[in-house]
Scaffold this motif. Structure first.
Motif, PDB file in Angstrom:
ATOM      1  N   ILE A 281       0.922  -1.033  -0.048  1.00 23.48           N
ATOM      2  CA  ILE A 281      -0.057   0.127  -0.013  1.00 23.48           C
ATOM      3  C   ILE A 281       1.140   1.127  -0.112  1.00 23.48           C
ATOM      4  O   ILE A 281       0.431   1.853  -0.795  1.00 23.48           O
ATOM      5  CB  ILE A 281      -1.213   0.175   1.111  1.00 23.48           C
ATOM      6  CG1 ILE A 281      -2.031  -0.827   0.617  1.00 23.48           C
ATOM      7  CG2 ILE A 281      -1.566   1.049   1.426  1.00 23.48           C
ATOM      8  CD1 ILE A 281      -2.953  -1.213   2.078  1.00 23.48           C
ATOM      9  N   ILE A 285       0.234   4.278  -2.463  1.00 27.18           N
ATOM     10  CA  ILE A 285      -0.240   5.720  -2.691  1.00 27.18           C
ATOM     11  C   ILE A 285       1.066   6.803  -3.114  1.00 27.18           C
ATOM     12  O   ILE A 285       0.627   7.647  -2.226  1.00 27.18           O
ATOM     13  CB  ILE A 285      -0.618   6.231  -0.968  1.00 27.18           C
ATOM     14  CG1 ILE A 285       0.495   5.809   0.351  1.00 27.18           C
ATOM     15  CG2 ILE A 285      -1.789   4.426  -0.654  1.00 27.18           C
ATOM     16  CD1 ILE A 285      -0.125   5.513   1.643  1.00 27.18           C
ATOM     17  N   LYS A 328      -8.487   1.349   9.974  1.00 29.53           N
ATOM     18  CA  LYS A 328      -7.733   1.899   9.064  1.00 29.53           C
ATOM     19  C   LYS A 328      -6.872   3.280   9.655  1.00 29.53           C
ATOM     20  O   LYS A 328      -7.886   3.278  10.223  1.00 29.53           O
ATOM     21  CB  LYS A 328      -9.036   2.723   7.904  1.00 29.53           C
ATOM     22  CG  LYS A 328     -10.456   1.513   7.004  1.00 29.53           C
ATOM     23  CD  LYS A 328     -11.783   1.986   6.272  1.00 29.53           C
ATOM     24  CE  LYS A 328     -12.055   1.028   5.679  1.00 29.53           C
ATOM     25  NZ  LYS A 328     -12.787   2.157   4.461  1.00 29.53           N
ATOM     26  N   ILE A 400      -6.405   5.438  -5.567  1.00 26.13           N
ATOM     27  CA  ILE A 400      -6.393   5.316  -3.992  1.00 26.13           C
ATOM     28  C   ILE A 400      -8.132   4.267  -3.870  1.00 26.13           C
ATOM     29  O   ILE A 400      -8.048   3.071  -2.794  1.00 26.13           O
ATOM     30  CB  ILE A 400      -7.125   6.396  -3.372  1.00 26.13           C
ATOM     31  CG1 ILE A 400      -6.301   7.439  -3.480  1.00 26.13           C
ATOM     32  CG2 ILE A 400      -7.645   6.587  -2.271  1.00 26.13           C
ATOM     33  CD1 ILE A 400      -4.931   6.886  -2.926  1.00 26.13           C
ATOM     34  N   GLU A 401      -9.056   3.908  -4.712  1.00 20.76           N
ATOM     35  CA  GLU A 401     -10.180   3.644  -5.228  1.00 20.76           C
ATOM     36  C   GLU A 401      -9.407   1.875  -5.142  1.00 20.76           C
ATOM     37  O   GLU A 401     -10.292   1.007  -5.116  1.00 20.76           O
ATOM     38  CB  GLU A 401     -11.078   3.851  -6.212  1.00 20.76           C
ATOM     39  CG  GLU A 401     -12.093   4.951  -5.503  1.00 20.76           C
ATOM     40  CD  GLU A 401     -12.656   5.432  -6.565  1.00 20.76           C
ATOM     41  OE1 GLU A 401     -12.590   4.799  -7.791  1.00 20.76           O
ATOM     42  OE2 GLU A 401     -13.373   6.528  -6.223  1.00 20.76           O
ATOM     43  N   ILE A 403      -7.205   0.531  -4.136  1.00 20.71           N
ATOM     44  CA  ILE A 403      -7.012  -0.172  -3.037  1.00 20.71           C
ATOM     45  C   ILE A 403      -8.136  -0.496  -1.553  1.00 20.71           C
ATOM     46  O   ILE A 403      -7.464  -0.221  -0.778  1.00 20.71           O
ATOM     47  CB  ILE A 403      -5.093   0.340  -2.318  1.00 20.71           C
ATOM     48  CG1 ILE A 403      -5.422   1.520  -2.304  1.00 20.71           C
ATOM     49  CG2 ILE A 403      -4.594  -0.038  -3.543  1.00 20.71           C
ATOM     50  CD1 ILE A 403      -4.613   2.553  -1.259  1.00 20.71           C
ATOM     51  N   ASN A 404      -8.722  -0.043  -1.936  1.00 25.30           N
ATOM     52  CA  ASN A 404     -10.571  -0.311  -1.381  1.00 25.30           C
ATOM     53  C   ASN A 404      -9.887   0.919  -0.775  1.00 25.30           C
ATOM     54  O   ASN A 404     -10.809   1.124   0.528  1.00 25.30           O
ATOM     55  CB  ASN A 404     -10.624  -1.368  -0.804  1.00 25.30           C
ATOM     56  CG  ASN A 404     -10.412  -2.549  -1.694  1.00 25.30           C
ATOM     57  OD1 ASN A 404     -11.531  -2.601  -2.549  1.00 25.30           O
ATOM     58  ND2 ASN A 404      -9.968  -3.500  -0.906  1.00 25.30           N
ATOM     59  N   GLY A 405      -9.911   2.454  -0.773  1.00 26.48           N
ATOM     60  CA  GLY A 405      -9.229   3.089  -0.130  1.00 26.48           C
ATOM     61  C   GLY A 405     -11.003   4.462  -0.644  1.00 26.48           C
ATOM     62  O   GLY A 405     -11.027   4.124  -2.082  1.00 26.48           O
ATOM     63  N   ILE A 421      -8.355  11.317   3.076  1.00 26.42           N
ATOM     64  CA  ILE A 421      -7.918   9.555   2.422  1.00 26.42           C
ATOM     65  C   ILE A 421      -7.808   8.488   3.726  1.00 26.42           C
ATOM     66  O   ILE A 421      -7.497   8.847   4.836  1.00 26.42           O
ATOM     67  CB  ILE A 421      -6.864   9.527   1.858  1.00 26.42           C
ATOM     68  CG1 ILE A 421      -6.707  10.313   0.879  1.00 26.42           C
ATOM     69  CG2 ILE A 421      -6.428   7.821   0.583  1.00 26.42           C
ATOM     70  CD1 ILE A 421      -4.479  10.055   0.165  1.00 26.42           C
ATOM     71  N   LYS A 422      -9.191   7.813   3.262  1.00 25.46           N
ATOM     72  CA  LYS A 422      -8.917   6.632   4.509  1.00 25.46           C
ATOM     73  C   LYS A 422      -8.724   4.896   3.354  1.00 25.46           C
ATOM     74  O   LYS A 422      -9.065   4.854   2.390  1.00 25.46           O
ATOM     75  CB  LYS A 422     -10.424   6.304   4.816  1.00 25.46           C
ATOM     76  CG  LYS A 422     -11.305   7.300   5.396  1.00 25.46           C
ATOM     77  CD  LYS A 422     -12.160   7.675   6.010  1.00 25.46           C
ATOM     78  CE  LYS A 422     -12.431   8.694   6.899  1.00 25.46           C
ATOM     79  NZ  LYS A 422     -14.507   8.455   7.453  1.00 25.46           N
ATOM     80  N   ILE A 423      -7.794   4.300   3.826  1.00 24.51           N
ATOM     81  CA  ILE A 423      -7.133   3.284   3.314  1.00 24.51           C
ATOM     82  C   ILE A 423      -7.362   2.136   4.870  1.00 24.51           C
ATOM     83  O   ILE A 423      -6.931   2.073   5.439  1.00 24.51           O
ATOM     84  CB  ILE A 423      -5.966   3.552   2.377  1.00 24.51           C
ATOM     85  CG1 ILE A 423      -4.734   3.811   3.597  1.00 24.51           C
ATOM     86  CG2 ILE A 423      -5.909   4.125   1.340  1.00 24.51           C
ATOM     87  CD1 ILE A 423      -3.312   4.952   2.967  1.00 24.51           C
TER      88      ILE A 423
END
Length: 737
Positions: A281, A285, A328, A400-401, A403-405, A421-423
């Motif tokens: 990750i 990012i 997260k 970002i999306e 990696i399911n963020g 950003i939330k990851i």
């Protein structure tokens, strides 16, 4: 020396050199802020001295000459024979860039190349020979006591002896700390992670077998295996974690260069640089974060004169924060600049043909801010090397999306903009909900889940059609539905007596997935799809379940895009908006459950963190407190029978003794951020949203008040009092740390 030994030496040299170089670059930037920072000078000198010394064991004369020239300049700076100037800082940074170029050449060819760096070496030498006397006005500045021996240029023998003593002391002081760490090849960590993933799959299969055989010893062994596997999984995952500072350490240099190039003054503040993420990750990012930083400097922060005219400090502020929240990692990048002009964004998007006038007029503030993520959108009037091409922010969002963020924007005109950003912590092993549709199994990542809804026959008839979309009115809000069997072109649902809905969220929009059955939440190992299936945006990967069947992992973002559900959801917002004000009142969302002696009880959903079902054999006792292990945590367990029922004081222990295979329903509640406990209840009933207009006095200790919910009297539990009755020490820890 054999060839493979030379290759190993070069690889070790490169690893150490890159580490030293990153340290040097960060310290040079720090030195520019505080020229009297003697510790930074010492670190730079030692790192460059180490790099030059390592070149003596390997044939890299160009690198050795450049490092030697830089070392001479730093020696003069350390001895205060010359003062630190912007020119010196720039030349030192050029030296770092040139050394990095040579290291790249060594990595590719195992030689330092024939490129000449004589001009840079000459600049370093000239600066070293320029003796400067400190100005009287600078005499009031504090002199930092640098803990290194003074090097006398007229006594080379003493210098050699001093350096020898200094090196010996340095070696002694660092031996202890360095011996606590070893370097491990990343490929070996990847192999360990894959093996742990296979072990998790085998664990899931064995647990599946344990439910078929009513053998208490076998069930206990399976439970122990599950706990050990979870601990091993967590340990291996930690070996792959890296602090986000491995990315952030380059940002001060990037900020400095961009600020100089754009004629602005910017300072960087960092908070939470030790927050850790999985290595994969971190690599993903890196570019998105760099682009957001460039965007803040180029579009956000004003020129110094403009800031002063607005009453702001001349120097712009760029901040980076990282912290853990709800399983997260949250990363915030923001500035105190001009903020987003929403009207300008709408106008520009219409000029570029990205939206029409009607769409622009009906946009919410959040939708207007998200215009910057559209492909081809840019507010720059002309193309520069920094911006203007409109190919940056959309790539940030898509990466970002992947990696399911998620990316959220918070902006106030004239005050600044923040990107949040939330990851996830890792992508290798994730919790997911297993569902079936058309006889096939699918996995939905838990990060996308909002809630699960089961509709009986009467509720099924209440499904409406609005704007050609099936919708269900969930607690007064319209939720569009997507029938999974229709998306995958499977057979129609045969059982219409009940309907299972999985409510998921994409961006800030919710929709429901209609599935055949909802199975369970499991830790799944994410396997990449083959080349033939990678083009399918509906799936993020695949996994193997406990019964050895393969389940495809649904990409909720890709599903939303393919079905076009988001534009339809926007049309429904007006319907929701019309009803929201009428229904706002004193409505609360309550989790209902059955307590001791069949009592109907409830708690606010806001403090209910998670629902779990565990084996009674998983309950352990530490002192007088029952505990259980959940997702790497040891959580206290409170049996409501011990709180509200005199006759069932040993309810939990009796269950564990009666049958080791019996399951317990647990509600994980978090009344404080530092405290989470599990409540043992008899049965989960429902989640409702109703106005608590009819209230009665508490019926007994541990009850906040009584209310009429769905026409029945319900006791609303006072969680704090329940914990105080069960174990007051837990509250003391939460409130006093």
């Amino acid at each position: 020396m054999e060839l493979n030994e030379i290759d190993d030496d070069i690889e070790a040299f490169l690893v150490e050199s890159y580490e030293n170089l990153n340290q040097i670059e960060g310290d040079i930037i720090e030195l520019e802020k505080t020229s009297a920072n003697g510790e930074a000078l010492v670190r730079i000198y030692r790192s460059l001295h180490t790099l030059k010394g390592n070149c003596g064991f390997l044939p890299f004369p160009n690198l050795e000459s450049l490092a030697h020239a830089g070392e001479n300049l730093l020696s003069c700076l350390r001895d205060r024979t010359i003062a630190i100037t912007p020119d010196i800082i720039s030349v030192l940074l050029q030296t770092v860039d040139s050394i990095r170029q040579i290291l790249s050449q060594i990595k590719a060819t195992k030689q330092d190349g024939d490129r000449s760096y004589s001009a840079l070496i000459g600049s370093l030498t000239r600066l070293s020979e320029t003796k400067q006397t400190p100005k009287p006005s600078q005499s009031h500045e504090p002199i930092v006591n640098i803990q290194t021996p003074h090097i006398d240029a007229e006594a080379p023998k003493d210098t050699a002896g001093s350096e020898s003593v200094n090196n010996e002391l340095t070696e002694i002081s660092t031996t202890t700390s360095e011996s606590a760490y070893i370097r491990v090849n990343v490929n070996l960590l990847d192999q360990m992670m894959n093996l742990v993933g296979e072990l998790v799959l085998a664990r899931n299969q064995i647990i599946g077998f344990s439910t078929k055989f009513k053998d208490n010893s076998f069930a206990a062994t399976c439970q122990h295996l599950s706990l050990l596997t979870a601990e091993l999984q967590e340990g291996v995952m930690k070996t792959r974690l890296q602090p986000i500072s491995s990315i952030w350490q380059k940002f001060p240099r990037v900020t400095r260069d961009l600020a100089i190039a754009s004629g602005k003054e910017v300072e960087v503040e960092m908070e939470g640089a030790d927050t850790e993420l999985d290595k994969s990750i971190i690599e993903t990012i890196k570019d998105p974060l760099t682009h957001l930083l460039r965007n803040c400097i180029d579009h956000g922060i004003e020129f110094p004169a403009e800031r002063v005219a607005c009453g702001k400090p001349r120097v712009g502020r760029l901040f980076l924060r990282a912290y853990h929240e709800s399983g997260k990692v949250n990363i915030e990048i923001g500035d105190d600049g001009r903020g987003l002009n929403l009207e300008r964004l709408k106008e520009r998007s219409q000029q570029l043909g990205l939206v029409n006038a009607v769409q622009a007029a009906t946009m919410s503030e959040s939708e207007a801010m998200n215009l910057i993520f559209l492909s081809g959108f840019s507010t720059a009037e002309q193309v520069t090397y920094l911006s203007g091409r409109g190919v940056g922010m959309d790539i940030v969002k898509s990466n970002i999306e992947k990696i399911n963020g998620t990316v959220e924007i918070y902006s106030q005109q004239g005050q600044g903009t923040t990107f949040k950003i939330k990851i996830p912590l890792t992508l290798a092993i994730i919790p997911a909900l297993i569902v079936t549709s058309g006889g096939d199994c699918y996995a939905i990542p838990q990060a996308s889940l909002q809630e699960l809804v089961r509709l009986e026959a009467e509720a099924i008839n209440s499904i409406e059609i609005l704007y050609d979309v099936p919708v269900y009115r969930l607690r007064g809000n319209l939720v569009p539905l997507v029938y999974l069997n229709q998306v995958f072109q499977q057979d129609s649902l045969s059982n219409l007596e009940t309907l299972s809905l999985v409510i998921v969220q994409v961006d800030n929009y919710r929709f429901g997935l209609v599935v055949d059955t909802i199975e369970d939440i499991q830790d799944i190992v994410v396997k990449p799809l083959g080349r033939q299936l990678k083009a399918l945006s509906l799936f993020a990967g695949a996994t193997v379940l406990g019964d050895a069947t393969v389940a495809l992992i649904i990409d909720v973002v890709g599903l939303a895009k393919q079905t076009g559900i988001i534009p339809k959801q926007k049309q429904l917002l007006s319907e929701n908006g019309a009803n929201s004000q009428e229904q706002a009142g004193d409505r609360q969302t309550i989790l209902l459950f059955e307590g001791p002696q069949g009592a109907r009880m409830g708690i606010p959903l806001a403090i209910a963190f998670r629902l779990e079902e565990i084996l009674a054999s998983a309950v352990e006792k530490v002192g007088n407190q029952n505990v259980f292990q959940s997702y790497g945590q040891i959580l206290p367990l409170i049996d409501l029978h011990k709180i509200f029922s005199e006759r069932d004081r040993d309810h939990l222990n009796n269950k564990a003794l009666a049958t080791i295979a019996e399951t317990l329903q647990i509600i994980i509640v978090s009344p404080y951020s530092e405290l989470s406990v599990g409540l043992v209840v008899d049965r989960i009933l429902d989640i409702v949203e109703e106005p608590l207009t009819i209230k009665g006095i508490p019926s007994r200790p541990g009850v906040l008040f009584c209310a009429v919910i769905q026409g029945q009297i319900t006791e609303i539990i006072d969680i704090e009092t329940v914990i105080r009755i069960a174990n007051p020490h837990l509250l003391q820890l939460a409130t006093h740390g």
